[in-house]
Motif scaffolding. Structure first.
Motif, PDB file in Angstrom:
ATOM      1  N   VAL A  45       4.662   1.074 -17.708  1.00  0.00           N
ATOM      2  CA  VAL A  45       4.866   0.059 -18.745  1.00  0.00           C
ATOM      3  C   VAL A  45       5.156  -1.320 -18.171  1.00  0.00           C
ATOM      4  N   VAL A  46       5.494  -1.387 -16.894  1.00  0.00           N
ATOM      5  CA  VAL A  46       5.897  -2.669 -16.311  1.00  0.00           C
ATOM      6  C   VAL A  46       4.742  -3.665 -16.275  1.00  0.00           C
ATOM      7  N   MET A  47       3.620  -3.253 -15.736  1.00  0.00           N
ATOM      8  CA  MET A  47       2.461  -4.151 -15.635  1.00  0.00           C
ATOM      9  C   MET A  47       2.023  -4.661 -17.007  1.00  0.00           C
ATOM     10  N   PRO A  48       1.827  -3.783 -18.003  1.00  0.00           N
ATOM     11  CA  PRO A  48       1.432  -4.293 -19.321  1.00  0.00           C
ATOM     12  C   PRO A  48       2.470  -5.235 -19.944  1.00  0.00           C
ATOM     13  N   LEU A  49       3.743  -4.958 -19.729  1.00  0.00           N
ATOM     14  CA  LEU A  49       4.776  -5.842 -20.277  1.00  0.00           C
ATOM     15  C   LEU A  49       4.709  -7.225 -19.635  1.00  0.00           C
ATOM     16  N   LEU A  50       4.574  -7.251 -18.327  1.00  0.00           N
ATOM     17  CA  LEU A  50       4.484  -8.538 -17.641  1.00  0.00           C
ATOM     18  C   LEU A  50       3.232  -9.300 -18.059  1.00  0.00           C
ATOM     19  N   GLN A  51       2.131  -8.581 -18.210  1.00  0.00           N
ATOM     20  CA  GLN A  51       0.897  -9.229 -18.649  1.00  0.00           C
ATOM     21  C   GLN A  51       1.044  -9.761 -20.066  1.00  0.00           C
ATOM     22  N   LYS A  52       1.737  -9.015 -20.909  1.00  0.00           N
ATOM     23  CA  LYS A  52       1.907  -9.421 -22.305  1.00  0.00           C
ATOM     24  C   LYS A  52       2.699 -10.721 -22.431  1.00  0.00           C
ATOM     25  N   ILE A  53       3.636 -10.933 -21.522  1.00  0.00           N
ATOM     26  CA  ILE A  53       4.416 -12.172 -21.588  1.00  0.00           C
ATOM     27  C   ILE A  53       3.751 -13.310 -20.814  1.00  0.00           C
ATOM     28  N   GLY A  54       2.558 -13.025 -20.282  1.00  0.00           N
ATOM     29  CA  GLY A  54       1.791 -14.068 -19.628  1.00  0.00           C
ATOM     30  C   GLY A  54       2.079 -14.264 -18.148  1.00  0.00           C
ATOM     31  N   ALA A  55       2.695 -13.284 -17.520  1.00  0.00           N
ATOM     32  CA  ALA A  55       2.997 -13.402 -16.094  1.00  0.00           C
ATOM     33  C   ALA A  55       1.710 -13.383 -15.278  1.00  0.00           C
ATOM     34  N   ASP A  56       1.700 -14.151 -14.211  1.00  0.00           N
ATOM     35  CA  ASP A  56       0.559 -14.200 -13.300  1.00  0.00           C
ATOM     36  C   ASP A  56       0.697 -13.026 -12.319  1.00  0.00           C
ATOM     37  N   MET A  57       0.021 -11.919 -12.633  1.00  0.00           N
ATOM     38  CA  MET A  57       0.182 -10.694 -11.855  1.00  0.00           C
ATOM     39  C   MET A  57      -0.347 -10.840 -10.432  1.00  0.00           C
ATOM     40  N   THR A  58      -1.362 -11.649 -10.242  1.00  0.00           N
ATOM     41  CA  THR A  58      -1.876 -11.868  -8.898  1.00  0.00           C
ATOM     42  C   THR A  58      -0.809 -12.526  -8.035  1.00  0.00           C
ATOM     43  N   LYS A  59      -0.157 -13.537  -8.596  1.00  0.00           N
ATOM     44  CA  LYS A  59       0.898 -14.238  -7.862  1.00  0.00           C
ATOM     45  C   LYS A  59       2.086 -13.324  -7.629  1.00  0.00           C
ATOM     46  N   ILE A  60       2.493 -12.573  -8.631  1.00  0.00           N
ATOM     47  CA  ILE A  60       3.637 -11.670  -8.481  1.00  0.00           C
ATOM     48  C   ILE A  60       3.356 -10.633  -7.401  1.00  0.00           C
ATOM     49  N   THR A  61       2.181 -10.031  -7.457  1.00  0.00           N
ATOM     50  CA  THR A  61       1.812  -9.020  -6.465  1.00  0.00           C
ATOM     51  C   THR A  61       1.789  -9.630  -5.066  1.00  0.00           C
ATOM     52  N   SER A  62       1.231 -10.816  -4.955  1.00  0.00           N
ATOM     53  CA  SER A  62       1.174 -11.509  -3.668  1.00  0.00           C
ATOM     54  C   SER A  62       2.578 -11.837  -3.160  1.00  0.00           C
ATOM     55  N   ASP A  63       3.426 -12.348  -4.034  1.00  0.00           N
ATOM     56  CA  ASP A  63       4.801 -12.702  -3.646  1.00  0.00           C
ATOM     57  C   ASP A  63       5.585 -11.483  -3.183  1.00  0.00           C
ATOM     58  N   ILE A  64       5.379 -10.357  -3.868  1.00  0.00           N
ATOM     59  CA  ILE A  64       6.069  -9.123  -3.473  1.00  0.00           C
ATOM     60  C   ILE A  64       5.601  -8.689  -2.094  1.00  0.00           C
ATOM     61  N   SER A  65       4.297  -8.744  -1.881  1.00  0.00           N
ATOM     62  CA  SER A  65       3.748  -8.351  -0.577  1.00  0.00           C
ATOM     63  C   SER A  65       4.293  -9.237   0.536  1.00  0.00           C
ATOM     64  N   VAL A  66       4.324 -10.538   0.305  1.00  0.00           N
ATOM     65  CA  VAL A  66       4.848 -11.474   1.305  1.00  0.00           C
ATOM     66  C   VAL A  66       6.316 -11.180   1.568  1.00  0.00           C
ATOM     67  N   ALA A  67       7.093 -10.971   0.533  1.00  0.00           N
ATOM     68  CA  ALA A  67       8.517 -10.690   0.693  1.00  0.00           C
ATOM     69  C   ALA A  67       8.765  -9.398   1.455  1.00  0.00           C
ATOM     70  N   LEU A  68       7.927  -8.398   1.217  1.00  0.00           N
ATOM     71  CA  LEU A  68       8.091  -7.120   1.917  1.00  0.00           C
ATOM     72  C   LEU A  68       7.662  -7.214   3.376  1.00  0.00           C
ATOM     73  N   ASP A  69       6.758  -8.141   3.680  1.00  0.00           N
ATOM     74  CA  ASP A  69       6.344  -8.319   5.077  1.00  0.00           C
ATOM     75  C   ASP A  69       7.444  -8.979   5.857  1.00  0.00           C
TER      76      ASP A  69
END
Length: 69
Positions: A45-69
């Protein structure tokens, strides 16, 4: 906290978070690992909720990856 009291889906998310941490050679599981796990859920449910509120999923995914690196 008793892991067996979690729902099956919550247990799966935690296990995936542990796998993400292990794959990246991290010594502990952080909330960021859990977020990465929840976003990666195909039927979650997380991805659809974030998309529904207009979150930029590409940026979020990228930011998470960078932070984990």
């Amino acid at each position: 906290m008793r892991f067996d009291k979690f729902t099956v889906r919550a247990q799966e998310a935690v296990v995936r978070a542990q796998e993400i941490a292990q794959t990246r050679d991290h010594s502990e599981v952080l909330p960021l690992h859990l977020l990465a796990s929840l976003i990666a859920e195909e039927e979650g449910v997380v991805m659809p909720l974030l998309q529904k509120i207009g979150a930029d999923m590409t940026k979020i995914t990228s930011d998470i990856s960078v932070a984990l690196d």
